[in-house]
Design an enzyme around this catalytic site. Sequence first.
Site: not given
Length: 309
Positions: A87, A232-233, A237
């Site tokens: 990162y 990315f919990p 959608g």
Amino acid sequence: MTNTTHSTQPTQPSRLTAENPTTVLLGGDLPVRRLGYGTMRLADGPGDPTGPEARIWTAPADRDAAIALLRTAVELGVQLIDTADAYALGAGEELIADALHPYRDDLMIATKVGVVRPSPTEWVPLGHPAYLRQQTELSLRRLRTDRIDLLQLHRIDPAYPVAEQLGALKQLQEEGKVRHIGLSEVTVEQIREAEETAPVASVQNLYNLATRGHEDVVTYTAGQGIAFLPFFPVAMGAHAAPGGPLDTIAHELGATAAQTALAWLLHRSPTVLPIPGTTSAAHLAENVGALEVALDAEQFARIEAATQG
């Protein structure tokens, strides 16, 4: 972490049940509150660091704001901060040290090695054992600690035997530089193969309501007592559309859709420890508040029925 400072523990009660406890016992000996903080988004471009094409290439332009956010996370009771040497080419680890060192006793910093960044758009696995050991030494320096509580192999590199890659991490563990070893983006078969060389304390895979490709990994890790850290919990959608199942249940619970999505993860397995990332203090507080949201069996079943398939 080795270097610590004093701080008060959060006193907020939790609504999670005995079957879905408030903590995960990482590696069998480190109790960690089940809502961590992923720091990948604490970086600047080029590109939008909040979007799917984020480059995560340079340190944040507003360093003071990023430091304040990290400190707020700890004040809210977060006990696991997740980062990686890839990162912002190590600047992410330096930022954490600037914000949180000396580390309090109950705070764990998890980092990852095993990916190189030759350009802003490239993330290339590199599992040469000597490279993994070198990068860990650099992570130790940037994080200003003598031992990393959780060192994760960022990706398994098919160019090197798994036993050699895990062997490098185990050597670091035997030297006292790493407490526990984790994996990222792996299958059940790869976890089992890794476990032949070293004990695996955690697995960090992409998993959320909208992306359910690792159901077998979630089930396997739960059975083995391995912490599962979905990244990315909060991706939901179409399930979070107005009138949809997530929206409906969120209203029933008096929670937000994001909190309900996190509560679903916490209900899914007792070893799940989500690590949502954000650059917003308001969203950070919202995410941590998911620990106060408890689905009942019927609500969980409704979400499952609407999102599987």
